[in-house]
Scaffold this active site. Structure first.
Site, short mmCIF file in Angstrom:
data_model
loop_
_atom_site.label_atom_id
_atom_site.label_comp_id
_atom_site.label_asym_id
_atom_site.label_seq_id
_atom_site.Cartn_x
_atom_site.Cartn_y
_atom_site.Cartn_z
CG HIS A 56 -15.16 -13.87 0.31
ND1 HIS A 56 -16.15 -14.56 0.99
CD2 HIS A 56 -14.06 -13.98 1.07
CE1 HIS A 56 -15.65 -15.03 2.11
NE2 HIS A 56 -14.38 -14.69 2.19
CG HIS A 63 -12.46 -16.32 -6.05
ND1 HIS A 63 -12.37 -15.34 -5.08
CD2 HIS A 63 -13.21 -17.30 -5.50
CE1 HIS A 63 -13.03 -15.70 -4.02
NE2 HIS A 63 -13.56 -16.90 -4.23
CD GLU A 87 -19.31 -11.50 0.86
OE1 GLU A 87 -18.78 -12.47 0.29
OE2 GLU A 87 -20.55 -11.41 1.03
CG HIS A 208 -23.48 -19.33 0.07
ND1 HIS A 208 -22.13 -19.03 0.07
CD2 HIS A 208 -23.55 -20.61 -0.35
CE1 HIS A 208 -21.43 -20.09 -0.33
NE2 HIS A 208 -22.27 -21.07 -0.59
CG HIS A 232 -21.57 -20.48 -8.05
ND1 HIS A 232 -20.24 -20.82 -8.07
CD2 HIS A 232 -22.23 -21.44 -8.74
CE1 HIS A 232 -20.08 -21.97 -8.73
NE2 HIS A 232 -21.27 -22.37 -9.13
C1 DXP Z 1 -19.96 -15.26 2.07
C2 DXP Z 1 -20.57 -15.99 0.95
O1 DXP Z 1 -21.48 -16.76 1.10
C3 DXP Z 1 -20.08 -15.72 -0.39
O2 DXP Z 1 -20.08 -14.36 -0.54
C4 DXP Z 1 -18.67 -16.13 -0.64
O3 DXP Z 1 -18.03 -15.11 -1.32
C5 DXP Z 1 -18.62 -17.32 -1.53
O4 DXP Z 1 -17.25 -17.58 -1.70
P1 DXP Z 1 -16.77 -18.35 -3.01
O5 DXP Z 1 -17.15 -17.49 -4.21
O6 DXP Z 1 -15.28 -18.48 -2.81
O7 DXP Z 1 -17.50 -19.66 -3.03
N1 LIG Z 2 -22.49 -13.15 0.39
C1 LIG Z 2 -22.95 -14.01 -0.68
C2 LIG Z 2 -22.26 -13.64 -1.95
O1 LIG Z 2 -21.61 -12.61 -2.02
C3 LIG Z 2 -22.39 -14.53 -3.13
O2 LIG Z 2 -22.67 -15.85 -2.78
P1 LIG Z 2 -22.95 -16.83 -4.02
O3 LIG Z 2 -24.13 -16.27 -4.77
O4 LIG Z 2 -21.71 -16.86 -4.87
O5 LIG Z 2 -23.26 -18.16 -3.39
#
Ligand code: DXP
Ligand SMILES: NCC(=O)COP(=O)(O)O
Length: 262
Positions: A56, A63, A87, A208, A232
């Site tokens: 993203h 990042h 994304e 997410h 994450h």
């Molecule tokens: C769209 C989504 O929910 C995630 O893919 C997004 O990439 C999270 O972005 P951050 O890693 O900047 O929190």
């Molecule tokens: N679209 C969700 C994604 O790519 C990752 O979301 P997250 O696991 O970092 O919250």
């Protein structure tokens, strides 16, 4: 590296795991040392069986940076059976990446430029008119379009009418309800939204705040789930377990969910 020489991934579950490597880049950006390496992280995740890589690239490059997006595109060329998912907000910087790199999938996310993290989906039909040309352009480039959406069954037909191929259900509300009294009711909303998407002829992705605790239940309960994109929590786990063991653990969660749904 010849893709035929790559280790054969474990039998793929129907729900694909796309690893989001945003947070590897976030840690890398805190020093001028190019470690941890984003492309190495992606390669190790692919070698462990991840079916895709997601980034993203936010406009502020907090990042994932432009160079990461291009280097990962080069890496993915060596993995033709895996998917690259980029994304972003098509009103910001996403479309330049799509036009140049033509990834397998573009996920449209309605984030503001300085948003802390993604926290909502598109509003349809309100956003439809401005999204339509970007969706058409992606389709003309043979790039699959997924729209980041809240789990609202009433919006799925409009997403399909716009020409989207898939929706990605925003799963933070599910993760927040995990283990709480309201978990079953929240999960029912996701089941209904996914079923409405399937009925409309859309594919269903999700992402997410998914993690090793809540993933199997979501896969079990939500019909037709084609892809989960997870970053994450997975990268946090990899700090403890390593990328390979972590990806295998998440694939096991997906398999457990698929088996329980069967
Ligand atoms: C769209 C989504 O929910 C995630 O893919 C997004 O990439 C999270 O972005 P951050 O890693 O900047 O929190
Ligand atoms: N679209 C969700 C994604 O790519 C990752 O979301 P997250 O696991 O970092 O919250």
């Amino acid at each position: 590296m010849n893709p035929s020489r790559h280790p054969t991934p474990p039998a793929s579950p129907a729900t694909a795991l796309s690893v989001n490597v945003n947070k590897v880049a976030l840690l890398r950006n805190t020093r001028h040392l190019a470690i941890p390496c984003v492309t190495k992280a992606a390669r190790l995740c692919l070698q462990a069986g991840a079916q895709g890589i997601t980034v993203h690239p936010r406009p502020d490059e907090r990042h994932i940076r432009r160079q990461d997006v291009f280097e990962l595109a080069d890496l993915m060329q060596a993995w033709p059976d895996r998917e690259y998912n980029i994304e972003g907000n098509p009103a910001q910087n996403l479309m330049d990446f799509i036009r140049t790199l033509r990834p397998r999938q573009a996920t449209f996310v309605p984030d503001g430029a300085d948003q802390f993290t993604s926290d909502h989906g598109w509003s349809l039909p309100q956003d439809a008119e401005r999204l339509a040309p970007w969706i058409a352009e992606c389709k003309a480039l043979a790039v699959r379009v997924s729209l980041f959406m809240d789990p609202d069954p009433a919006q799925m037909a409009a997403a399909k009418a716009l020409g989207a191929d898939r929706v990605e259900l925003y799963t933070e509300p599910y993760a927040a309800a995990w283990g709480q009294p309201q978990q079953a009711a929240v999960l029912a909303r996701y089941r209904a939204a996914a079923q409405a998407a399937l009925d409309a002829g859309l594919g269903v992705n999700a992402g997410h705040d998914l993690n090793r605790d809540n993933l199997a239940t979501f896969v079990r309960e939500v019909p037709g789930l084609l892809e989960v994109s997870i970053g994450h929590a997975l990268i946090a786990d990899a700090l403890e377990l390593g990328y390979g063991a972590t990806v295998r653990a998440y694939l096991d969660c997906i398999r457990a969910g698929m088996a329980a749904a069967a």
